[in-house]
Design a protein around this motif. Structure first.
Motif, PDB file in Angstrom:
ATOM      1  N   VAL A 220       1.129  -1.040   0.439  1.00  0.00           N
ATOM      2  CA  VAL A 220       0.123   0.204   0.418  1.00  0.00           C
ATOM      3  C   VAL A 220       1.090   1.440   0.259  1.00  0.00           C
ATOM      4  O   VAL A 220       1.628   1.499   0.609  1.00  0.00           O
ATOM      5  CB  VAL A 220      -1.034   0.045   1.278  1.00  0.00           C
ATOM      6  CG1 VAL A 220      -2.068   1.490   0.904  1.00  0.00           C
ATOM      7  CG2 VAL A 220      -1.787  -1.192   1.113  1.00  0.00           C
ATOM      8  N   ARG A 221       0.390   2.514  -0.805  1.00  0.00           N
ATOM      9  CA  ARG A 221       0.855   3.752  -0.830  1.00  0.00           C
ATOM     10  C   ARG A 221       0.168   4.442   0.241  1.00  0.00           C
ATOM     11  O   ARG A 221      -0.607   4.718  -0.204  1.00  0.00           O
ATOM     12  CB  ARG A 221       0.605   3.805  -2.362  1.00  0.00           C
ATOM     13  CG  ARG A 221       1.346   3.297  -3.115  1.00  0.00           C
ATOM     14  CD  ARG A 221       1.512   4.040  -4.713  1.00  0.00           C
ATOM     15  NE  ARG A 221       1.651   3.437  -5.465  1.00  0.00           N
ATOM     16  CZ  ARG A 221       0.723   3.985  -6.697  1.00  0.00           C
ATOM     17  NH1 ARG A 221       0.445   4.834  -6.924  1.00  0.00           N
ATOM     18  NH2 ARG A 221       1.626   2.840  -8.160  1.00  0.00           N
ATOM     19  N   PHE A 222       0.752   4.703   1.654  1.00  0.00           N
ATOM     20  CA  PHE A 222       0.357   4.545   2.938  1.00  0.00           C
ATOM     21  C   PHE A 222      -0.133   6.808   2.057  1.00  0.00           C
ATOM     22  O   PHE A 222      -0.218   6.759   3.639  1.00  0.00           O
ATOM     23  CB  PHE A 222       0.704   4.898   4.164  1.00  0.00           C
ATOM     24  CG  PHE A 222       2.544   4.731   4.085  1.00  0.00           C
ATOM     25  CD1 PHE A 222       3.528   6.029   4.429  1.00  0.00           C
ATOM     26  CD2 PHE A 222       3.264   3.441   4.260  1.00  0.00           C
ATOM     27  CE1 PHE A 222       3.946   6.182   4.756  1.00  0.00           C
ATOM     28  CE2 PHE A 222       4.480   4.050   3.864  1.00  0.00           C
ATOM     29  CZ  PHE A 222       4.587   4.970   4.329  1.00  0.00           C
ATOM     30  N   SER A 223       1.139   6.689   2.009  1.00  0.00           N
ATOM     31  CA  SER A 223       0.971   9.048   1.610  1.00  0.00           C
ATOM     32  C   SER A 223      -0.516   9.013   0.816  1.00  0.00           C
ATOM     33  O   SER A 223      -0.379   9.942   1.140  1.00  0.00           O
ATOM     34  CB  SER A 223       1.961   9.018   1.038  1.00  0.00           C
ATOM     35  OG  SER A 223       1.964   8.555  -0.573  1.00  0.00           O
ATOM     36  N   TRP A 224      -1.085   7.864   0.401  1.00  0.00           N
ATOM     37  CA  TRP A 224      -2.435   8.398  -0.281  1.00  0.00           C
ATOM     38  C   TRP A 224      -3.405   8.487   0.446  1.00  0.00           C
ATOM     39  O   TRP A 224      -3.353   8.538   1.198  1.00  0.00           O
ATOM     40  CB  TRP A 224      -3.009   7.347  -1.589  1.00  0.00           C
ATOM     41  CG  TRP A 224      -2.939   6.971  -2.687  1.00  0.00           C
ATOM     42  CD1 TRP A 224      -3.336   7.335  -4.117  1.00  0.00           C
ATOM     43  CD2 TRP A 224      -1.014   7.557  -3.166  1.00  0.00           C
ATOM     44  NE1 TRP A 224      -2.767   7.292  -5.299  1.00  0.00           N
ATOM     45  CE2 TRP A 224      -1.304   7.470  -5.021  1.00  0.00           C
ATOM     46  CE3 TRP A 224       0.109   7.204  -2.907  1.00  0.00           C
ATOM     47  CZ2 TRP A 224       0.075   7.356  -5.891  1.00  0.00           C
ATOM     48  CZ3 TRP A 224       1.498   7.829  -3.642  1.00  0.00           C
ATOM     49  CH2 TRP A 224       1.307   7.626  -4.759  1.00  0.00           C
ATOM     50  N   GLY A 225      -3.765   9.959   0.153  1.00  0.00           N
ATOM     51  CA  GLY A 225      -4.942  10.764   0.608  1.00  0.00           C
ATOM     52  C   GLY A 225      -6.016   9.454   0.735  1.00  0.00           C
ATOM     53  O   GLY A 225      -6.972   9.928   2.474  1.00  0.00           O
ATOM     54  N   THR A 226      -5.841   8.558   0.011  1.00  0.00           N
ATOM     55  CA  THR A 226      -7.526   7.560   0.565  1.00  0.00           C
ATOM     56  C   THR A 226      -7.105   7.024   1.249  1.00  0.00           C
ATOM     57  O   THR A 226      -8.073   6.473   3.036  1.00  0.00           O
ATOM     58  CB  THR A 226      -6.886   6.139  -0.727  1.00  0.00           C
ATOM     59  OG1 THR A 226      -6.796   7.040  -2.334  1.00  0.00           O
ATOM     60  CG2 THR A 226      -8.370   5.788  -0.469  1.00  0.00           C
ATOM     61  N   CYS A 227      -5.839   6.482   2.505  1.00  0.00           N
ATOM     62  CA  CYS A 227      -5.761   5.704   3.205  1.00  0.00           C
ATOM     63  C   CYS A 227      -5.971   6.342   4.583  1.00  0.00           C
ATOM     64  O   CYS A 227      -6.528   5.835   6.059  1.00  0.00           O
ATOM     65  CB  CYS A 227      -4.149   5.424   3.690  1.00  0.00           C
ATOM     66  SG  CYS A 227      -3.856   4.537   1.802  1.00  0.00           S
ATOM     67  N   THR A 228      -6.385   7.690   4.447  1.00  0.00           N
ATOM     68  CA  THR A 228      -6.822   8.658   5.632  1.00  0.00           C
ATOM     69  C   THR A 228      -8.343   7.843   6.445  1.00  0.00           C
ATOM     70  O   THR A 228      -7.909   8.048   7.636  1.00  0.00           O
ATOM     71  CB  THR A 228      -6.397   9.973   5.311  1.00  0.00           C
ATOM     72  OG1 THR A 228      -5.301  10.449   5.010  1.00  0.00           O
ATOM     73  CG2 THR A 228      -6.658  10.684   7.039  1.00  0.00           C
TER      74      THR A 228
END
Length: 297
Positions: A220-228
């Motif tokens: 997972v690209r944890f910096s993506w806003g999707t993850c917040t």
């Protein structure tokens, strides 16, 4: 011909290269930059190979075309696979590097790589990231002896970029297909869908694989806003960091603890931006052993 093969004789003639990417938008997996190059005299033949923007082709057709170009001794290709952890760490670093800069660096890295192999590149066609003219100027300043054409929809306009698009897309698809989840938590599975934020299967996978302390798996690209939105109940985590004085030097006595919120992960339980401490807030493990963080040895 891949970048690992011996340099062919035709590489000493004026060559043209196309550059494109795959996986810029997904929240899962790597972003891949691919390039394809050949002699200028081969461009007419290249146009007859039925390359097209990889997004318009079915997976079976992309695989077929990729295998064909790999076997074609008149074509060279190379890829740069950017790990999702690298993407996130760069975007959340103290000195942040945004996705456009990462993309530019990858493209320039491919040009540097191919030139370093001894290929006589005279023209490079690039699918733009950001403003086409500013990108072209940036590339031209870096490589003054190469002519650059930077365009929107270049993968639909130039067969050499269409070929690069297939190289990038098939490489990313194969990386995802063969991705080995490093984490060992129970009930982990690979049914993660397309990896795009709007995909319901991807959303369910993210929900099932979040961890209140350790976050997401390395896919997972944890910096993506999707993850917040998945971390409303995240555990507040803090760790020690040296307190930097005004001169930029690291003070040995001044310590502070930083929270996850300071590096881009927000929580609903944040009470303060950071905890200043003079050993009082330090982990008991370090206090008991009288351990200090060292920067000079």
């Amino acid at each position: 011909m891949s970048s690992q093969d011996p340099l062919p004789k035709w590489a000493s003639k004026p060559c043209v290269m196309g550059i494109d990417e795959a996986g810029r938008g997904p929240v899962l997996g790597p972003m891949v930059y691919g390039c394809l190059y050949c002699t200028r005299s081969y461009l007419k033949e290249l146009s007859s190979l039925n390359f097209a923007d990889s997004k318009t082709l079915k997976e079976e057709k992309r695989e077929e075309l990729f295998e064909g170009l790999k076997a074609n001794e008149s074509i060279g290709w190379a890829v740069d696979v950017i790990d999702p952890r690298e993407l996130s760490s760069k975007m959340l670093n103290k000195v942040k590097i945004n996705l456009n800069e990462i993309s530019h660096d990858s493209a320039m890295g491919l040009v540097t790589k191919v030139l370093g192999m001894g290929v006589l590149l005279t023209e490079v066609y690039v699918d733009t990231v950001g403003d086409p003219e500013k990108y072209r100027i940036k590339l031209s300043e870096k490589f003054p002896n190469v002519k650059f054409v930077v365009s929107k929809k270049a993968d639909s306009l130039y067969p050499v970029v269409s070929g690069a698009s297939i190289v990038a897309k098939v490489t990313r698809d194969r990386v995802l297909r063969d991705w080995a989840l490093e984490e060992t938590a129970e009930n982990m599975h690979r049914n993660f869908g397309s990896g795009y934020p709007g995909d319901p299967t991807t959303k369910c996978w993210l929900e099932d694989h979040k961890h209140s302390v350790f976050g997401f798996p390395s896919l997972v690209r944890f910096s993506w806003g999707t993850c917040t939105s998945y971390f409303k109940d995240i555990v507040e985590v803090s760790w020690e960091s040296d307190k930097v004085d005004e001169d930029g030097a690291t003070g040995g006595s001044g310590k502070k603890q930083l929270r996850l919120s300071n590096v881009g992960i927000t929580t609903s339980k944040r009470k303060s931006e950071e905890i200043e401490s003079n050993a009082k807030g330090r982990c008991k493990f370090f206090q008991a052993r009288k351990l200090e963080q060292l920067t000079h040895f």
